[in-house]
Design a protein around this motif. Structure first.
Motif, PDB file in Angstrom:
ATOM      1  N   SER A  18       0.529 -12.563  -4.049  1.00 28.78           N
ATOM      2  CA  SER A  18       0.224 -12.392  -2.633  1.00 28.78           C
ATOM      3  C   SER A  18      -1.139 -11.718  -2.527  1.00 28.78           C
ATOM      4  O   SER A  18      -1.627 -11.116  -3.469  1.00 28.78           O
ATOM      5  CB  SER A  18       1.279 -11.540  -1.940  1.00 28.78           C
ATOM      6  N   THR A  19      -1.690 -11.846  -1.376  1.00 32.49           N
ATOM      7  CA  THR A  19      -2.955 -11.172  -1.128  1.00 32.49           C
ATOM      8  C   THR A  19      -2.668  -9.838  -0.464  1.00 32.49           C
ATOM      9  O   THR A  19      -1.603  -9.627   0.111  1.00 32.49           O
ATOM     10  CB  THR A  19      -3.849 -12.023  -0.213  1.00 32.49           C
ATOM     11  N   ALA A  20      -3.601  -8.955  -0.553  1.00 34.83           N
ATOM     12  CA  ALA A  20      -3.438  -7.645   0.081  1.00 34.83           C
ATOM     13  C   ALA A  20      -3.594  -7.815   1.592  1.00 34.83           C
ATOM     14  O   ALA A  20      -4.231  -8.739   2.069  1.00 34.83           O
ATOM     15  CB  ALA A  20      -4.476  -6.670  -0.450  1.00 34.83           C
ATOM     16  N   TRP A  21      -2.970  -6.933   2.333  1.00 34.72           N
ATOM     17  CA  TRP A  21      -3.097  -6.983   3.778  1.00 34.72           C
ATOM     18  C   TRP A  21      -3.654  -5.660   4.290  1.00 34.72           C
ATOM     19  O   TRP A  21      -3.681  -4.670   3.594  1.00 34.72           O
ATOM     20  CB  TRP A  21      -1.777  -7.314   4.447  1.00 34.72           C
ATOM     21  N   ASP A  22      -4.082  -5.689   5.538  1.00 34.63           N
ATOM     22  CA  ASP A  22      -4.614  -4.479   6.152  1.00 34.63           C
ATOM     23  C   ASP A  22      -3.541  -3.397   6.189  1.00 34.63           C
ATOM     24  O   ASP A  22      -2.351  -3.677   6.298  1.00 34.63           O
ATOM     25  CB  ASP A  22      -5.100  -4.770   7.571  1.00 34.63           C
ATOM     26  N   GLU A  23      -3.958  -2.155   6.146  1.00 38.90           N
ATOM     27  CA  GLU A  23      -3.052  -1.014   6.067  1.00 38.90           C
ATOM     28  C   GLU A  23      -1.977  -0.988   7.164  1.00 38.90           C
ATOM     29  O   GLU A  23      -0.826  -0.660   6.879  1.00 38.90           O
ATOM     30  CB  GLU A  23      -3.852   0.288   6.087  1.00 38.90           C
ATOM     31  N   VAL A  25      -0.335  -3.335   8.555  1.00 37.18           N
ATOM     32  CA  VAL A  25       0.592  -4.462   8.542  1.00 37.18           C
ATOM     33  C   VAL A  25       2.000  -4.033   8.134  1.00 37.18           C
ATOM     34  O   VAL A  25       2.980  -4.373   8.797  1.00 37.18           O
ATOM     35  CB  VAL A  25       0.077  -5.597   7.620  1.00 37.18           C
ATOM     36  N   PHE A  26       2.138  -3.272   7.050  1.00 40.90           N
ATOM     37  CA  PHE A  26       3.474  -2.892   6.573  1.00 40.90           C
ATOM     38  C   PHE A  26       4.215  -2.013   7.576  1.00 40.90           C
ATOM     39  O   PHE A  26       5.370  -2.299   7.898  1.00 40.90           O
ATOM     40  CB  PHE A  26       3.400  -2.228   5.199  1.00 40.90           C
ATOM     41  N   ASN A  28       3.877  -1.938  10.740  1.00 44.49           N
ATOM     42  CA  ASN A  28       4.223  -2.813  11.861  1.00 44.49           C
ATOM     43  C   ASN A  28       5.423  -3.689  11.514  1.00 44.49           C
ATOM     44  O   ASN A  28       6.318  -3.891  12.331  1.00 44.49           O
ATOM     45  CB  ASN A  28       3.045  -3.686  12.276  1.00 44.49           C
ATOM     46  N   LEU A  29       5.451  -4.185  10.297  1.00 39.97           N
ATOM     47  CA  LEU A  29       6.561  -5.016   9.845  1.00 39.97           C
ATOM     48  C   LEU A  29       7.864  -4.217   9.867  1.00 39.97           C
ATOM     49  O   LEU A  29       8.888  -4.693  10.362  1.00 39.97           O
ATOM     50  CB  LEU A  29       6.277  -5.539   8.436  1.00 39.97           C
TER      51      LEU A  29
END
Length: 94
Positions: A18-23, A25-26, A28-29
């Motif tokens: 997977s690619t990294a995501w903006d800080e 994102v997690f 919010n998920l």
């Protein structure tokens, strides 16, 4: 990191990435999950005692969604043992 593709191929392995995501994102998920806006898709539940059947059904790859293994219920004596022998830092209900 290096990867010998022959090992991947000869052992019939699957590589997931997977690619990294903006800080944000997690968090919010997690918030979406806590608010019930995102729910996992469940394929089937199994009692933990039926784990062999769960594994067999899983390997058939005919399902969509997650399998859930349900642990057995604890009796009062088991709950008392846990409470007496393991420190609990959050509220604990049976």
């Amino acid at each position: 990191m290096t990867l010998d593709m022959r090992q991947l191929y000869l052992k019939d392995l699957t590589l997931f990435g997977s690619t990294a995501w903006d800080e944000p994102v997690f968090p919010n998920l997690v918030n979406y999950i806590e608010q019930g806006e995102i729910k996992p898709l469940l394929a089937q539940t199994f009692d933990l005692a039926d784990i062999v059947q769960a594994q067999q059904t899983f390997t058939e790859k005919k399902h969509v969604g997650k399998f859930v293994l349900l642990p057995p219920s604890l009796n009062d004596q088991q709950m008392d043992y846990i409470r007496e022998n393991y420190p609990i830092t959050a509220p604990f209900s049976s």
